[in-house]
Design a protein around this motif. Structure first.
Motif, PDB file in Angstrom:
ATOM      1  N   PRO A 106      39.609  35.757  52.244  1.00 54.82           N
ATOM      2  CA  PRO A 106      39.936  36.416  53.519  1.00 54.82           C
ATOM      3  C   PRO A 106      40.885  37.590  53.285  1.00 54.82           C
ATOM      4  CG  PRO A 106      40.132  34.033  53.712  1.00 54.82           C
ATOM      5  CD  PRO A 106      39.956  34.327  52.259  1.00 54.82           C
ATOM      6  N   GLU A 107      40.696  38.649  54.028  1.00 52.86           N
ATOM      7  CA  GLU A 107      41.536  39.835  53.852  1.00 52.86           C
ATOM      8  C   GLU A 107      43.018  39.504  53.986  1.00 52.86           C
ATOM      9  OE1 GLU A 107      41.702  44.454  55.445  1.00 52.86           O
ATOM     10  OE2 GLU A 107      40.991  42.894  56.798  1.00 52.86           O
ATOM     11  N   HIS A 108      43.352  38.614  54.915  1.00 53.24           N
ATOM     12  CA  HIS A 108      44.767  38.314  55.169  1.00 53.24           C
ATOM     13  C   HIS A 108      45.432  37.582  54.007  1.00 53.24           C
ATOM     14  CE1 HIS A 108      44.586  33.928  55.760  1.00 53.24           C
ATOM     15  NE2 HIS A 108      43.412  34.128  56.302  1.00 53.24           N
ATOM     16  N   ALA A 109      44.628  37.020  53.103  1.00 57.06           N
ATOM     17  CA  ALA A 109      45.191  36.242  51.999  1.00 57.06           C
ATOM     18  C   ALA A 109      45.395  37.071  50.735  1.00 57.06           C
ATOM     19  CB  ALA A 109      44.279  35.055  51.682  1.00 57.06           C
ATOM     20  N   ALA A 110      44.892  38.289  50.702  1.00 59.50           N
ATOM     21  CA  ALA A 110      44.882  39.086  49.473  1.00 59.50           C
ATOM     22  C   ALA A 110      45.937  40.182  49.491  1.00 59.50           C
ATOM     23  CB  ALA A 110      43.502  39.700  49.264  1.00 59.50           C
ATOM     24  N   ALA A 111      46.309  40.611  48.294  1.00 59.61           N
ATOM     25  CA  ALA A 111      47.199  41.764  48.111  1.00 59.61           C
ATOM     26  C   ALA A 111      46.749  42.501  46.862  1.00 59.61           C
ATOM     27  CB  ALA A 111      48.653  41.323  47.968  1.00 59.61           C
ATOM     28  N   LEU A 112      47.097  43.774  46.774  1.00 60.22           N
ATOM     29  CA  LEU A 112      46.792  44.525  45.558  1.00 60.22           C
ATOM     30  C   LEU A 112      47.541  43.929  44.382  1.00 60.22           C
ATOM     31  CD1 LEU A 112      46.939  48.195  46.905  1.00 60.22           C
ATOM     32  CD2 LEU A 112      44.881  46.883  46.299  1.00 60.22           C
ATOM     33  N   LYS A 113      46.863  43.825  43.254  1.00 57.74           N
ATOM     34  CA  LYS A 113      47.485  43.297  42.042  1.00 57.74           C
ATOM     35  C   LYS A 113      48.614  44.219  41.591  1.00 57.74           C
ATOM     36  CE  LYS A 113      45.508  43.987  38.021  1.00 57.74           C
ATOM     37  NZ  LYS A 113      46.607  44.678  37.293  1.00 57.74           N
ATOM     38  N   PRO A 114      49.784  43.669  41.245  1.00 58.95           N
ATOM     39  CA  PRO A 114      50.838  44.519  40.684  1.00 58.95           C
ATOM     40  C   PRO A 114      50.318  45.305  39.484  1.00 58.95           C
ATOM     41  CG  PRO A 114      51.701  42.341  41.194  1.00 58.95           C
ATOM     42  CD  PRO A 114      50.217  42.267  41.383  1.00 58.95           C
ATOM     43  N   ALA A 115      50.536  46.601  39.489  1.00 54.95           N
ATOM     44  CA  ALA A 115      49.918  47.478  38.497  1.00 54.95           C
ATOM     45  C   ALA A 115      50.362  47.187  37.081  1.00 54.95           C
ATOM     46  CB  ALA A 115      50.220  48.933  38.851  1.00 54.95           C
ATOM     47  N   ASN A 116      51.563  46.645  36.917  1.00 52.52           N
ATOM     48  CA  ASN A 116      52.087  46.401  35.572  1.00 52.52           C
ATOM     49  C   ASN A 116      51.665  45.060  34.998  1.00 52.52           C
ATOM     50  OD1 ASN A 116      53.744  45.164  37.570  1.00 52.52           O
ATOM     51  ND2 ASN A 116      55.353  44.871  36.047  1.00 52.52           N
ATOM     52  N   LEU A 117      50.928  44.254  35.762  1.00 58.22           N
ATOM     53  CA  LEU A 117      50.480  42.955  35.282  1.00 58.22           C
ATOM     54  C   LEU A 117      48.997  42.993  34.953  1.00 58.22           C
ATOM     55  CD1 LEU A 117      52.151  40.381  37.736  1.00 58.22           C
ATOM     56  CD2 LEU A 117      53.123  41.490  35.699  1.00 58.22           C
TER      57      LEU A 117
END
Length: 335
Positions: A106-117
């Protein structure tokens, strides 16, 4: 697609790596090609049937909840993500497993992955990050200068929770074995009790919050170290009536959970403390804020071992031994 599927409950429950259809996403969901999936004690608890009174899951079901991967399709109502985005998420309690080549999120459960990981590092974060965030920000409302006791500081939850508590300005006490004392100190723990040599309840005092992460009598012992008006939170139970009400459960379940938690609540009242059972919920907004801490290296992932997808069952068995220092992750796509 390949997925790790639970076919029957029990400690010897049938888990198989098998072929299942790729998920069909809804209008508010993302289809994510899973690159890595973090393992959590809740995965083994789910297999054992310990969550059956709380979570209604139809078997066979894909296991796992933490993931990091790349969006390959978006639903018609999705606005925050596009195809090609690298994301991380928890799907815990949403009926969607992560130990698969593809997962609906679901869109509400996701976030962009931290770029440094990388994907393995990012997949280690969602459950432990959200649990710690909801414990300290929402339940305990931890303030600078307060003291928080975190059981099992070298475990998956502990290694993240120590770091988050320090970012909030708290002083941290924890328990660990002799071999892991330096690890938890390096993460910021101020008072470390080697449980092989000492009893924490005889050493620590004056705590404003407790995060219980392991079964046994540790929660009852922790009541001896808390200040009045402190918050004692548990991830392993007993569940309480407040949780049943929050989940809209029927009267019988509220009554049963009230009975189960009566002893620990009574003990908390005796010490002028409050008891709360914490059942984590997915939240992409909170993951985005956690990602900011990760991108600035104020918090770092701690990973014990990485298993290839073909050995996901072995990863769960290793985690169940209770000796992991940090998180255990299954790598599904090698990058």
């Amino acid at each position: 697609m390949k997925a790790l599927v639970l076919k029957s409950y029990g400690r010897a429950g049938r888990i198989e790596l098998t072929d299942i259809p790729r998920p069909l996403i809804k209008a508010d969901e993302l289809l994510v090609q899973v690159h890595a999936a973090g393992l959590n004690p809740s995965d083994n608890m789910m297999r054992n049937g310990e969550f059956r009174p709380i979570i209604k899951m139809r078997l066979p079901a894909t296991m796992g909840s933490d993931l990091a991967g790349v969006v390959v399709e978006v639903g018609s109502r999705v606005r925050r993500f596009k195809v090609g985005d690298a994301v991380y998420a928890s799907t815990f309690d949403l009926g969607m497993g992560s130990l698969a080549e593809f997962a609906a999120v679901p869109e509400h459960a996701a976030a962009l992955k931290p770029a440094n990981l990388d994907f393995v590092q990012a997949a280690s974060i969602p459950m432990v990050g959200l649990t710690s965030w909801q414990a300290f920000h929402e339940r305990a409302q931890l303030k600078p200068g307060q003291k928080v006791f975190i059981q099992a500081g070298s475990g998956g939850i502990g290694t993240f929770a120590i770091q988050l508590a320090k970012q909030l300005g708290a002083r941290v006490g924890t328990t660990t074995s002799t071999a892991n004392v330096e690890l938890v100190r390096s993460l910021g723990a101020d008072e470390v009790v080697d449980y092989k040599k000492q009893e924490f309840e005889e050493t620590l005092q004056g705590y404003d919050a407790v995060l219980g992460t392991i079964k046994g009598d540790g929660l009852e012992k922790a009541m001896r170290i808390v200040n009045p008006k402190s918050m004692v939170m548990s991830l392993v139970g007993p569940p309480d009536a407040a949780m049943a009400r929050a989940r809209g459960m029927n009267f019988l379940m509220k009554f049963v959970f009230g009975l189960l938690s009566r002893k620990i609540i009574g003990l908390a009242n005796k010490h002028e403390a409050r008891y709360s059972f914490l059942f984590v919920r997915p939240d992409g907004g909170q993951l985005a804020r956690i990602g900011e801490l990760l991108e600035t290296a104020r918090i770092r992932p701690v990973i014990d071992k990485v298993f290839p997808f073909a050995q996901a069952k072995e990863g769960l068995a290793y985690l169940e031994q209770g000796r992991a220092k940090g998180k255990v992750v299954v790598q599904i796509v090698r990058t």
